[in-house]
Enzyme design. Structure first.
Site, PDB file in Angstrom:
ATOM      1  N   SER A 132      38.740  40.549  58.259  1.00  9.46           N
ATOM      2  CA  SER A 132      37.911  41.687  57.836  1.00  9.46           C
ATOM      3  C   SER A 132      38.585  42.966  58.300  1.00  9.46           C
ATOM      4  O   SER A 132      39.291  42.978  59.303  1.00  9.46           O
ATOM      5  CB  SER A 132      36.539  41.640  58.493  1.00  9.46           C
ATOM      6  OG  SER A 132      36.034  40.341  58.559  1.00  9.46           O
ATOM      7  N   LYS A 221      45.841  49.052  58.474  1.00  9.44           N
ATOM      8  CA  LYS A 221      44.907  48.755  57.386  1.00  9.44           C
ATOM      9  C   LYS A 221      44.039  49.975  57.072  1.00  9.44           C
ATOM     10  O   LYS A 221      43.891  50.371  55.905  1.00  9.44           O
ATOM     11  CB  LYS A 221      44.043  47.557  57.781  1.00  9.44           C
ATOM     12  CG  LYS A 221      42.884  47.273  56.868  1.00  9.44           C
ATOM     13  CD  LYS A 221      43.317  46.768  55.503  1.00  9.44           C
ATOM     14  CE  LYS A 221      42.160  46.792  54.546  1.00  9.44           C
ATOM     15  NZ  LYS A 221      41.998  45.720  53.666  1.00  9.44           N
ATOM     16  N   CYS A 277      35.634  49.255  50.599  1.00  8.20           N
ATOM     17  CA  CYS A 277      36.594  49.591  51.658  1.00  8.20           C
ATOM     18  C   CYS A 277      36.854  51.063  51.890  1.00  8.20           C
ATOM     19  O   CYS A 277      36.817  51.520  53.025  1.00  8.20           O
ATOM     20  CB  CYS A 277      37.931  48.919  51.357  1.00  8.20           C
ATOM     21  SG  CYS A 277      37.888  47.170  51.688  1.00  8.20           S
TER      22      CYS A 277
HETATM   23  C1  UDX Z   1      41.247  48.758  48.100  1.00  4.62           C
HETATM   24  C2  UDX Z   1      42.758  48.719  48.410  1.00  4.62           C
HETATM   25  O1  UDX Z   1      43.492  49.055  47.226  1.00  4.62           O
HETATM   26  C3  UDX Z   1      43.140  47.340  48.918  1.00  4.62           C
HETATM   27  O2  UDX Z   1      44.502  47.327  49.293  1.00  4.62           O
HETATM   28  C4  UDX Z   1      42.263  46.991  50.124  1.00  4.62           C
HETATM   29  O3  UDX Z   1      42.549  45.682  50.565  1.00  4.62           O
HETATM   30  C5  UDX Z   1      40.802  47.087  49.761  1.00  4.62           C
HETATM   31  O4  UDX Z   1      40.503  48.389  49.251  1.00  4.62           O
HETATM   32  P1  UDX Z   1      39.724  47.902  46.101  1.00  4.62           P
HETATM   33  O5  UDX Z   1      38.658  48.750  46.727  1.00  4.62           O
HETATM   34  O6  UDX Z   1      39.406  46.496  45.751  1.00  4.62           O
HETATM   35  O7  UDX Z   1      41.012  47.858  47.030  1.00  4.62           O
HETATM   36  O8  UDX Z   1      40.197  48.614  44.733  1.00  4.62           O
HETATM   37  P2  UDX Z   1      41.178  49.818  44.384  1.00  4.62           P
HETATM   38  O9  UDX Z   1      42.006  49.400  43.241  1.00  4.62           O
HETATM   39  O10 UDX Z   1      41.885  50.335  45.567  1.00  4.62           O
HETATM   40  O11 UDX Z   1      40.176  50.938  43.845  1.00  4.62           O
HETATM   41  C6  UDX Z   1      39.257  51.608  44.686  1.00  4.62           C
HETATM   42  C7  UDX Z   1      38.493  52.655  43.906  1.00  4.62           C
HETATM   43  O12 UDX Z   1      39.330  53.756  43.558  1.00  4.62           O
HETATM   44  C8  UDX Z   1      37.914  52.146  42.578  1.00  4.62           C
HETATM   45  O13 UDX Z   1      36.621  52.671  42.392  1.00  4.62           O
HETATM   46  C9  UDX Z   1      38.879  52.685  41.561  1.00  4.62           C
HETATM   47  O14 UDX Z   1      38.285  52.831  40.297  1.00  4.62           O
HETATM   48  C10 UDX Z   1      39.232  54.028  42.169  1.00  4.62           C
HETATM   49  N1  UDX Z   1      40.533  54.555  41.709  1.00  4.62           N
HETATM   50  C11 UDX Z   1      41.693  53.887  41.986  1.00  4.62           C
HETATM   51  C12 UDX Z   1      40.587  55.752  41.001  1.00  4.62           C
HETATM   52  O15 UDX Z   1      39.543  56.378  40.737  1.00  4.62           O
HETATM   53  N2  UDX Z   1      41.796  56.238  40.596  1.00  4.62           N
HETATM   54  C13 UDX Z   1      42.970  55.593  40.866  1.00  4.62           C
HETATM   55  O16 UDX Z   1      44.032  56.093  40.471  1.00  4.62           O
HETATM   56  C14 UDX Z   1      42.908  54.369  41.576  1.00  4.62           C
END
Ligand code: UDX
Ligand code: ADP
Length: 463
Positions: A132, A221, A277
């Site tokens: 976690s 992290k 996250c």
């Molecule tokens: C994130 C990290 O990327 C990952 O490495 C970690 O382990 C957990 O947190 P996650 O939250 O699953 O992963 O998705 P991620 O793809 O990072 O997107 C997070 C949020 O940002 C989403 O709501 C996404 O739509 C948004 N986002 C992402 C944007 O608005 N614009 C972008 O360019 C990228």
């Protein structure tokens, strides 16, 4: 030391997919994923593998290959702990909702309960792995509990943060950019690190497996998530300026992304980031910085969240102001509720906050999301505690057909970038809507030019 049996406590979005891939890639290791939540374990064990509780592309195939062979899901937490040489802790660490650090610090009660249970049950030496996301120096707390309440067996604590992103979890697990393992600098600590390195080395090239001390691993992290979230808030901040100046944020993102020092990823302007996250980890970082009296550091990172909240509110406000300053009694169709595409996870999704703001303005919301259930949507809204559950139920409806959801609406708001939205029959949707027909594309996924030709008034982000 060769690992033969792994136990993972927590069968959620992190534990479930991670252990499924470890089991698939290491057929000689027995992997048991345990959870207190009986319904969740029952779904992981469902005879029809399509009913596993987490939707991730490719996951059901991995589960069906390994389940029953060397991958097991169970509620018998004690037995799995007792038998394992290595225990992963993948329980949830929500933001505290009470007491000191409320709204900011991580609530470590589930982690502590796990540590106490491991200490009580263990009769042989174990390696305990933090999976976690945790605040820095949590390993120290776990170690203190294990060493002081155990049966005299020896524990090594490792930090092995998970970097998978939802929606691409299986791909990320199969081909990770890096695996990070932090541990004690003692001989025993190094042996424990080596044991975990050997597990990953079954499919990850060794040069991608990074080993560090415990605190560096824990802080990396939080830092990775803070940097990623910061990029999204940075481009979102610019999206507002683009809307005022006539620049187009997608063009700006492309132009800056081609600078190899900046890079093109995570520069997509949106209605705001969500997920379990980003916000939580930044709040953790802010809380730790404050605890050490580093107020400038804390304020710097907090601004990323302030910007994100602003972006969500700005989107809702824009809908209201464009619809002639009132949405009272108007139907607004939401396409998407998940925090990003290809997942059924809704934690901290921008859709929840936008819906809440619009309901405050007496709009009537109708949602379609390909993977999110009505129960989940209502529970997300109720969690905000803005009004009673009956009022929420009266203000929001959920349909399993996008055309029905959009029918008779005054406006459509795109909250998640699901690919299928691009393929809809937009002429048909237009014909069945109130006029003028507005589309607020919170993800810039639709073809604005084509929609305008059909007759829609199309408003994307940052243009
Ligand atoms: C994130 C990290 O990327 C990952 O490495 C970690 O382990 C957990 O947190 P996650 O939250 O699953 O992963 O998705 P991620 O793809 O990072 O997107 C997070 C949020 O940002 C989403 O709501 C996404 O739509 C948004 N986002 C992402 C944007 O608005 N614009 C972008 O360019 C990228
Ligand atoms: P994440 O995204 O971090 O995986 P989830 O909430 O999806 O978070 O999953 C965490 C899981 O951990 C939940 O299914 C919860 O029931 C489980 N859990 C929490 N505490 C314990 C515990 N002490 N023993 C077993 N399972 C636990």
């Amino acid at each position: 030391m060769k690992i033969k049996k792994i136990c993972c406590i927590g069968a959620g979005y992190v534990g479930g997919p991670t252990m499924s891939v470890i089991a698939q890639k290491c057929p000689e290791i027995q992997v048991t994923v345990v959870d207190l939540n009986e319904a969740r374990i029952a779904s992981w064990n469902d005879a029809d593998v399509k009913n596993i509780p987490i939707y991730e592309p490719g996951l059901s195939e991995v589960v069906s290959e390994a389940r029953g062979r060397n991958l097991f899901f169970s509620t018998d937490v004690e037995k799995a702990i007792d038998e394992a040489d290595m225990i992963f802790i993948s329980v949830n660490t929500p933001t505290k909702t009470y007491g000191a650090g409320k709204g900011m610090a991580a609530d470590l009660k589930y982690i502590e309960l796990c540590a106490r249970q491991i200490a009580r049950v263990s009769k042989s030496d174990k390696i305990v792995v933090e999976k976690s996301t945790l605040p820095v120096r949590t390993a120290e707390a776990i170690k203190s509990i294990l060493d002081n309440t155990g049966n005299g067996v020896r524990f090594q604590i490792l930090s092995n943060p998970e970097f998978l992103a939802e929606g691409t979890a299986v791909e990320d697990l199969l081909n990770p950019d890096r695996i990070l393992i932090g541990g004690d600098t003692t001989d025993e600590g190094q042996k424990a690190i080596e044991a975990l390195v050997e597990v990953y080395a079954n499919w990850v090239p060794k040069d991608k497996i990074l080993t560090t001390n415990l605190w560096s691993s824990e802080l990396s992290k939080l830092t990775a998530n803070a940097f990623l979230a910061q990029r999204v808030s940075s481009i979102n901040a610019l999206s507002e300026l683009c809307e005022k100046t006539g620049a187009d944020v997608s063009e700006v993102a492309k132009a800056i992304g081609m600078d190899s020092r900046i890079g093109s990823k995570f520069l997509k302007a949106s209605v705001g980031f969500g997920g379990s996250c980003f916000q939580k980890d930044i709040l953790n970082l802010v809380y730790i910085a404050k605890a050490y009296g580093l107020h400038e550091v804390a304020d710097y990172w907090e601004q990323v969240i302030i910007m994100n909240d602003h972006q969500k509110r700005r989107f809702a406000n824009k809908i209201v102001s464009t619809l002639y300053n009132t949405v009272s009694g108007k139907k607004i169709a939401f396409l998407g509720w998940a925090f990003k595409k290809d997942t059924n996870d809704t934690r901290e999704s921008a859709a929840i906050y936008v819906a809440n703001d619009l309901i405050n303005e007496q709009a009537s919301i109708c949602v379609f999301d390909p993977k999110v259930s009505e129960t989940q949507i209502l529970s997300d809204l109720n969690y905000l505690n803005s009004r009673n559950p009956d009022e929420n139920r009266n203000s929001i409806s959920v349909l399993d057909n996008p055309y029905e959801a959009c029918k008779d609406s005054h406006a459509i708001a795109v909250l998640t970038e699901w690919d299928e939205f691009k393929t809809y029959d937009w002429e048909k949707i237009y014909n069945e809507m109130q006029k003028p027909a507005f589309v607020f594309d919170g993800r810039n996924v639709l073809d604005g030019k084509k929609l305008t030709e059909i007759g829609f008034i199309y408003k994307g982000i940052g243009a």
